[in-house]
Enzyme design. Structure first.
Site, short mmCIF file in Angstrom:
data_model
loop_
_atom_site.label_atom_id
_atom_site.label_comp_id
_atom_site.label_asym_id
_atom_site.label_seq_id
_atom_site.Cartn_x
_atom_site.Cartn_y
_atom_site.Cartn_z
N GLU A 191 -10.79 0.34 46.15
CA GLU A 191 -9.78 0.27 45.09
C GLU A 191 -10.33 -0.46 43.87
OE1 GLU A 191 -6.76 -1.34 47.65
OE2 GLU A 191 -6.65 0.60 48.66
N GLU A 242 -15.22 1.94 55.02
CA GLU A 242 -13.87 2.44 54.77
C GLU A 242 -13.95 3.78 54.05
OE1 GLU A 242 -10.83 -1.03 54.74
OE2 GLU A 242 -11.66 -0.87 52.73
N GLY A 246 -4.89 4.25 53.63
CA GLY A 246 -3.47 4.41 53.32
C GLY A 246 -2.93 5.82 53.50
P1 13P Z 1 -4.98 0.88 55.33
O1 13P Z 1 -5.19 0.21 56.65
O2 13P Z 1 -3.62 0.63 54.74
O3 13P Z 1 -5.38 2.32 55.37
O4 13P Z 1 -6.00 0.17 54.29
C1 13P Z 1 -7.32 0.01 54.66
C2 13P Z 1 -7.98 -0.85 53.66
O5 13P Z 1 -8.19 -0.45 52.53
C3 13P Z 1 -8.33 -2.22 54.07
O6 13P Z 1 -9.16 -2.82 53.14
#
Ligand code: 13P
Length: 249
Positions: free
Chosen positions: A101, A167, A173
């Site tokens: 992000e 990730e 998400g």
């Molecule tokens: P989620 O578990 O909500 O998919 O997010 C993962 C994340 O970006 C953790 O840093």
């Protein structure tokens, strides 16, 4: 999961939580006190506004605190930014750097992330360095290439302790996760890269999986070779869900 490495389960609260959310930490502490001792390090990375309060409350329960980002400099004219030393002063022991992000929303590059990781190490924090491919990159068969390039660019050399979080951007998400075989392939590739580049230190680095990890899939993901824990977003906001993931280790 590789047994000689102490696993780590980290919760990334992202831009969620006010002081009322500290009740979830109290609840988590209660669950952890009632159950078996966790077989992992438990870290919560709240928004910076809650860090000092949370660190004070959580440490008695054996929960470690972390920041979500830091600046490359120790101090200076950087309005709105927070240095690694400030996070440490507020009680943090870890800091997430290079989350997708931030790569996307703030244009962070591998070179910048490497500087942030170095700043974290200088302040005595353990950086959790995030890497991961987009869906288009995976579809194009480039996932491992993309991730190893990110590792080369963003992991500093000569570290005593870093954590890597894989990730996949498309799993964050979304409720979607890669196939276990794809997670295994990626984590093995990350391990090989770390060992080739950092030698024996690389073999002890914890490699976390992140992206839609939740109570229902944590056990299956955490048993995959070279998965040494998880970086959990949404499911870390509720004590019960996060505790179930901790217990899955
Ligand atoms: P989620 O578990 O909500 O998919 O997010 C993962 C994340 O970006 C953790 O840093």
């Amino acid at each position: 999961m590789t047994t000689e490495i102490t696993p780590l389960i980290a919760g990334n609260w992202k831009m969620n939580g006010t002081s009322a959310s500290l009740a979830e930490i109290a609840r988590l502490a209660e669950l952890m006190a009632q159950g078996e001792a966790p077989r992992c390090t438990v870290v919560i990375c709240p928004p910076a506004t809650l860090l000092a309060q949370l660190a004070g409350q959580a440490s008695a329960a054996g929960i470690v605190s972390g920041g979500q980002d830091c600046h490359t400099a120790a101090n200076g004219a950087h309005t709105g930014d927070i240095s690694a030393a400030m996070l440490a002063d507020a009680g943090a022991q870890y800091v997430i750097v290079g989350h997708s992000e931030r790569r996307t929303n703030h244009g962070e590059t591998d070179a910048l992330i490497q500087q942030k990781a170095s700043a974290a190490l200088s302040a005595g924090l353990v950086p959790i360095i995030c890497v991961g491919e987009t869906e288009a990159e995976r579809d194009a068969g480039r996932a491992i290439d993309v991730v190893t390039t990110q590792l080369s660019g963003s992991v500093p050399s000569g570290f005593a302790s870093v954590v890597i979080a894989y990730e996949p951007v498309w799993a964050i998400g979304t409720g979607r996760t890669p196939l276990a075989s794809d997670i295994a392939e990626m984590h093995n590739a990350i391990r090989s890269h770390l060992v080739a580049r950092h030698g024996v230190v690389g073999s002890g680095v914890r490699i976390l999986y992140g992206g839609s990890m939740k109570p229902s899939n944590a056990r299956d993901i955490l048993r995959i070779e070279n998965v040494n824990g998880g970086l959990v977003g949404g499911a870390s906001l509720l004590a019960n869900d996060f505790y179930t993931i901790i217990s899955a280790v």
